[in-house]
Design a protein around this motif. Sequence first.
Motif, PDB file in Angstrom:
ATOM      1  N   SER A   1       0.994  -1.069  -0.394  1.00  0.00           N
ATOM      2  CA  SER A   1       0.289  -0.368   0.157  1.00  0.00           C
ATOM      3  C   SER A   1       1.378   0.971  -0.029  1.00  0.00           C
ATOM      4  O   SER A   1      -0.198   2.498  -0.882  1.00  0.00           O
ATOM      5  CB  SER A   1      -0.825  -0.024   1.719  1.00  0.00           C
ATOM      6  N   ARG A   2       2.080   1.133   0.376  1.00  0.00           N
ATOM      7  CA  ARG A   2       3.136   1.840   0.478  1.00  0.00           C
ATOM      8  C   ARG A   2       3.592   2.230  -1.211  1.00  0.00           C
ATOM      9  O   ARG A   2       4.067   3.399  -1.359  1.00  0.00           O
ATOM     10  CB  ARG A   2       4.213   2.225   1.631  1.00  0.00           C
ATOM     11  N   ILE A   3       4.070   0.858  -1.276  1.00  0.00           N
ATOM     12  CA  ILE A   3       4.500   1.415  -2.697  1.00  0.00           C
ATOM     13  C   ILE A   3       3.567   2.574  -3.518  1.00  0.00           C
ATOM     14  O   ILE A   3       3.645   2.839  -4.519  1.00  0.00           O
ATOM     15  CB  ILE A   3       4.820   0.013  -3.487  1.00  0.00           C
ATOM     16  N   MET A   4       1.896   2.165  -3.521  1.00  0.00           N
ATOM     17  CA  MET A   4       1.025   2.792  -4.098  1.00  0.00           C
ATOM     18  C   MET A   4       1.833   4.716  -3.694  1.00  0.00           C
ATOM     19  O   MET A   4       1.458   5.147  -5.779  1.00  0.00           O
ATOM     20  CB  MET A   4       0.064   3.454  -3.864  1.00  0.00           C
ATOM     21  N   ASP A   5       2.677   5.382  -3.426  1.00  0.00           N
ATOM     22  CA  ASP A   5       3.108   6.851  -3.084  1.00  0.00           C
ATOM     23  C   ASP A   5       4.201   6.682  -4.744  1.00  0.00           C
ATOM     24  O   ASP A   5       4.479   7.880  -4.622  1.00  0.00           O
ATOM     25  CB  ASP A   5       3.491   6.652  -1.683  1.00  0.00           C
ATOM     26  N   CYS A   6       4.700   5.540  -4.704  1.00  0.00           N
ATOM     27  CA  CYS A   6       5.851   5.941  -6.405  1.00  0.00           C
ATOM     28  C   CYS A   6       5.128   5.929  -7.038  1.00  0.00           C
ATOM     29  O   CYS A   6       5.513   5.397  -8.245  1.00  0.00           O
ATOM     30  CB  CYS A   6       6.919   4.263  -5.652  1.00  0.00           C
ATOM     31  N   VAL A   7       4.329   5.290  -7.680  1.00  0.00           N
ATOM     32  CA  VAL A   7       3.272   4.878  -8.563  1.00  0.00           C
ATOM     33  C   VAL A   7       3.521   6.757  -9.726  1.00  0.00           C
ATOM     34  O   VAL A   7       2.645   7.556  -8.936  1.00  0.00           O
ATOM     35  CB  VAL A   7       1.726   4.762  -9.302  1.00  0.00           C
ATOM     36  N   GLY A   8       3.844   6.419 -10.773  1.00  0.00           N
ATOM     37  CA  GLY A   8       4.129   8.644 -11.430  1.00  0.00           C
ATOM     38  C   GLY A   8       2.865   8.458 -12.211  1.00  0.00           C
ATOM     39  O   GLY A   8       3.343   8.996 -13.579  1.00  0.00           O
ATOM     40  N   CYS A   9       1.905   8.084 -12.021  1.00  0.00           N
ATOM     41  CA  CYS A   9       0.631   8.259 -12.923  1.00  0.00           C
ATOM     42  C   CYS A   9      -0.356   8.406 -11.872  1.00  0.00           C
ATOM     43  O   CYS A   9      -0.591   7.598 -11.113  1.00  0.00           O
ATOM     44  CB  CYS A   9       0.824   7.375 -13.771  1.00  0.00           C
ATOM     45  N   ASP A  10      -1.015   9.534 -11.576  1.00  0.00           N
ATOM     46  CA  ASP A  10      -1.940  10.321 -10.592  1.00  0.00           C
ATOM     47  C   ASP A  10      -3.410   9.266 -10.717  1.00  0.00           C
ATOM     48  O   ASP A  10      -3.534   8.619  -9.405  1.00  0.00           O
ATOM     49  CB  ASP A  10      -2.455  11.325 -10.774  1.00  0.00           C
ATOM     50  N   LYS A  11      -3.704   8.479 -12.100  1.00  0.00           N
ATOM     51  CA  LYS A  11      -4.601   8.207 -11.999  1.00  0.00           C
ATOM     52  C   LYS A  11      -4.795   7.106 -11.368  1.00  0.00           C
ATOM     53  O   LYS A  11      -4.995   6.071 -10.558  1.00  0.00           O
ATOM     54  CB  LYS A  11      -4.860   8.309 -13.023  1.00  0.00           C
ATOM     55  N   CYS A  12      -3.691   6.310 -12.041  1.00  0.00           N
ATOM     56  CA  CYS A  12      -3.248   5.160 -11.863  1.00  0.00           C
ATOM     57  C   CYS A  12      -3.224   5.198 -10.173  1.00  0.00           C
ATOM     58  O   CYS A  12      -2.826   3.640  -9.540  1.00  0.00           O
ATOM     59  CB  CYS A  12      -1.616   4.708 -12.313  1.00  0.00           C
ATOM     60  N   ARG A  13      -1.865   5.741  -9.682  1.00  0.00           N
ATOM     61  CA  ARG A  13      -2.490   5.773  -7.998  1.00  0.00           C
ATOM     62  C   ARG A  13      -3.126   5.547  -7.178  1.00  0.00           C
ATOM     63  O   ARG A  13      -3.028   5.213  -6.457  1.00  0.00           O
ATOM     64  CB  ARG A  13      -1.126   6.778  -8.166  1.00  0.00           C
ATOM     65  N   LEU A  14      -4.233   6.912  -7.859  1.00  0.00           N
ATOM     66  CA  LEU A  14      -5.106   6.727  -7.625  1.00  0.00           C
ATOM     67  C   LEU A  14      -5.737   4.864  -7.243  1.00  0.00           C
ATOM     68  O   LEU A  14      -6.259   4.885  -5.781  1.00  0.00           O
ATOM     69  CB  LEU A  14      -6.464   7.496  -7.930  1.00  0.00           C
ATOM     70  N   TRP A  15      -6.031   4.885  -8.584  1.00  0.00           N
ATOM     71  CA  TRP A  15      -6.617   3.659  -8.221  1.00  0.00           C
ATOM     72  C   TRP A  15      -5.986   2.441  -7.734  1.00  0.00           C
ATOM     73  O   TRP A  15      -6.415   1.102  -7.273  1.00  0.00           O
ATOM     74  CB  TRP A  15      -7.378   3.117 -10.644  1.00  0.00           C
ATOM     75  N   GLY A  16      -4.114   2.733  -7.680  1.00  0.00           N
ATOM     76  CA  GLY A  16      -4.147   1.128  -6.760  1.00  0.00           C
ATOM     77  C   GLY A  16      -4.115   1.686  -5.541  1.00  0.00           C
ATOM     78  O   GLY A  16      -4.165   0.743  -4.397  1.00  0.00           O
ATOM     79  N   LYS A  17      -4.698   2.741  -5.264  1.00  0.00           N
ATOM     80  CA  LYS A  17      -4.426   3.192  -3.051  1.00  0.00           C
ATOM     81  C   LYS A  17      -6.039   2.339  -3.243  1.00  0.00           C
ATOM     82  O   LYS A  17      -6.118   1.463  -2.334  1.00  0.00           O
ATOM     83  CB  LYS A  17      -4.041   3.988  -3.424  1.00  0.00           C
ATOM     84  N   VAL A  18      -7.351   2.346  -4.345  1.00  0.00           N
ATOM     85  CA  VAL A  18      -8.388   2.105  -4.021  1.00  0.00           C
ATOM     86  C   VAL A  18      -8.535   0.518  -4.067  1.00  0.00           C
ATOM     87  O   VAL A  18      -9.132   0.387  -2.949  1.00  0.00           O
ATOM     88  CB  VAL A  18      -9.136   2.795  -5.133  1.00  0.00           C
ATOM     89  N   GLN A  19      -7.805  -0.048  -5.309  1.00  0.00           N
ATOM     90  CA  GLN A  19      -7.997  -1.413  -4.998  1.00  0.00           C
ATOM     91  C   GLN A  19      -6.699  -2.272  -4.191  1.00  0.00           C
ATOM     92  O   GLN A  19      -7.552  -3.337  -3.275  1.00  0.00           O
ATOM     93  CB  GLN A  19      -7.388  -1.645  -6.341  1.00  0.00           C
ATOM     94  N   THR A  20      -5.969  -1.638  -3.016  1.00  0.00           N
ATOM     95  CA  THR A  20      -4.955  -1.999  -2.430  1.00  0.00           C
ATOM     96  C   THR A  20      -5.814  -1.556  -1.015  1.00  0.00           C
ATOM     97  O   THR A  20      -5.635  -2.828  -0.025  1.00  0.00           O
ATOM     98  CB  THR A  20      -3.438  -1.969  -2.365  1.00  0.00           C
ATOM     99  N   THR A  21      -6.592  -0.599  -0.889  1.00  0.00           N
ATOM    100  CA  THR A  21      -7.320  -0.503   0.479  1.00  0.00           C
ATOM    101  C   THR A  21      -8.359  -1.838   0.609  1.00  0.00           C
ATOM    102  O   THR A  21      -8.445  -2.440   1.570  1.00  0.00           O
ATOM    103  CB  THR A  21      -7.984   0.573   0.058  1.00  0.00           C
ATOM    104  N   GLY A  22      -8.514  -1.619  -0.884  1.00  0.00           N
ATOM    105  CA  GLY A  22      -9.963  -2.689  -0.976  1.00  0.00           C
ATOM    106  C   GLY A  22      -9.675  -4.220  -0.487  1.00  0.00           C
ATOM    107  O   GLY A  22     -10.780  -4.820   0.532  1.00  0.00           O
ATOM    108  N   VAL A  23      -8.891  -4.772  -1.519  1.00  0.00           N
ATOM    109  CA  VAL A  23      -8.007  -5.849  -0.627  1.00  0.00           C
ATOM    110  C   VAL A  23      -7.424  -5.621   0.720  1.00  0.00           C
ATOM    111  O   VAL A  23      -8.419  -6.803   1.065  1.00  0.00           O
ATOM    112  CB  VAL A  23      -6.554  -6.215  -1.413  1.00  0.00           C
ATOM    113  N   ALA A  24      -7.121  -5.319   0.735  1.00  0.00           N
ATOM    114  CA  ALA A  24      -6.485  -4.970   2.584  1.00  0.00           C
ATOM    115  C   ALA A  24      -7.446  -5.459   3.744  1.00  0.00           C
ATOM    116  O   ALA A  24      -7.508  -5.776   4.373  1.00  0.00           O
ATOM    117  CB  ALA A  24      -5.762  -3.916   2.667  1.00  0.00           C
ATOM    118  N   THR A  25      -8.945  -4.390   3.088  1.00  0.00           N
ATOM    119  CA  THR A  25      -9.585  -4.254   4.080  1.00  0.00           C
ATOM    120  C   THR A  25     -10.889  -5.902   3.655  1.00  0.00           C
ATOM    121  O   THR A  25     -11.030  -6.558   4.970  1.00  0.00           O
ATOM    122  CB  THR A  25     -10.708  -2.692   3.499  1.00  0.00           C
TER     123      THR A  25
END
Length: 517
Positions: free
Chosen positions: A350-374
């Motif tokens: 979930s922290r690696i998501m802060d390294c994604v160099g594309c805002d939209k990809c980072r957004l969806w990366g965060k949403v989905q890692t949070t969803g799976v983590a939940t």
Amino acid sequence: SSSFLTKEVVNENQVQDVLEHQPAKDSTCRQDTTLTGPIETTLCDYETVESVNEELFTNLSELVKTPFFKYFRADLYRDCPFWEEHGFCMNRECGITTVDESEIPEKWRAAALSKVELPSEEQRETLPGCYYRDSDYCYLDDMTEGDYIDLSANPERFTGYIGPSAHRIWSSIYQENCFGLDDAQDELSAPSGMAYIMTGRYRALSFLKPASDEGQQCLEKRVYYKIISGLHASISTHICAEYFNQTTGEWGPNLPCFINRVANHPERLQYIYFNNVLLLRAVSRIAPYLSAYDYCSSGTHEEDQRTLDVVTKVVGLATEAGKFDESVLFRGENANVLKEEFKQHFRNVSRIMDCVGCDKCRLWGKVQTTGVATALKILFELDEKTLDPRSNSNLLQRSEVVALMQTLHRFTESLHFVGLFREMWAAADREDEERILKEAERPDTARNVSHLSPIAGKEHTDVDYFYSRSSEWINACRRGTLGCVSALVEGLRWVWSACNSAFKVSGKDSGPERVEF
Ligand SMILES: Cc1cc2nc3c(=O)[nH]c(=O)nc-3n(C[C@H](O)[C@H](O)[C@H](O)COP(=O)(O)OP(=O)(O)OC[C@H]3O[C@@H](n4cnc5c(N)ncnc54)[C@H](O)[C@@H]3O)c2cc1C
């Protein structure tokens, strides 16, 4: 970086297996392909998932457009904690639009949330801007920074974020699949993936474990790999289903892309099913909690009631197909240590998501890692008593509920898109099929993305784009020195590219520019 450009060898039989598979209308097993019978490590079969998917997808598509579920709060401008990330995506599709807090119901605004939602200091481990509690499988943003984003206005689709930056993220995520307590084959003395990165021992993608290693791996490690690979395959399916066609300038499905990234590796599609079952089981496990949740979101009473009705339908379908026995994991002597490791590795993801160099990809990366983590938290951390909505009404934060449903929607949509790709394949004649398979063998990374770029063709004159990016750069500056330096670098790169592009366009060589890595 050209070493990433490996030519894919397409296995026609495997591709046919995936694309000529007939999804089940009911739960009857057939003897055809890799997508038949039980889904490994679950108590469900492919036929059951297929028999509920379209109804689930329809309901979830409605749900994710409701005010309660479409707004997600995220801090997209935290610095990458693990390495210096310079991989800014320069394409306009990488950008996102945020929503002013005044448009959001008051009870969700930062000031109100920080009073109610945040667990006390003693209950959580905090880092600047984020925290986790003992039971969490991811870092959650604390409400001090970040913006509200309307997810329905920023769809996950092809952005043109490709090359070494994207590959580094994926390789780091897979590298987290390294457990100290694993069997003897598994590099017992090796440091964890994050340690590799921090000590500079970053290797490209060579560490990826092939599926044939499965028999030798512990169950938890296999599950981790399936989750990540399934998530990756689901993101790839979305990219290929909503792809930008360079020739026509239109958005649409790209079958060679899907064959290259998913159909040629049938196990990746199997892992999309696996993730579906995992998420469905989590949703069915917290059914009473979801039924009691407060979905009021400033709309009318009818609207809020409709949200609850759709949640009820989704929960009903989840109970039918979400058969997963979580109790078979984390058993035995070292169960607790292994679980802690699993959790820590997933938090790193979930922290690696802060390294994604594309805002939209980072957004969806965060949403989905949070969803799976939940989902993982619901399955592996919470007992029946904790799940009781009367005794524990603040069990999940709104962002976790939203992420869970949004992520389930992503996975059901992926299976829906697979159906569309099958229709395209069925409509193709033999000659078309040969052309499609040939095209699928081309390395994806060399695709031309110039039409999406603000720096090529007519796009470099797009003043709106410049304004939208510049407000993000200013925001980043407000947040601190490091963010400001990054923003400045991105701004200068943008200006440099725009000048270059203007020069090219005005010169003789004004054909489409190829972006290669
Ligand atoms: C979190 C995140 C979100 C992203 N969101 C978007 C987005 O919304 N839109 C967009 O256009 N791009 C997005 N990207 C980029 C996208 O995922 C790809 O990285 C990019 O399109 C380049 O693709 P590629 O074909 O080079 O291989 P990649 O998808 O980057 O994969 C790299 C390598 O990993 C292996 N691999 C691929 N798939 C799997 C799998 N399922 N299981 C196991 N191994 C696999 C292969 O060896 C492959 O060569 C995102 C990237 C990340 C990290």
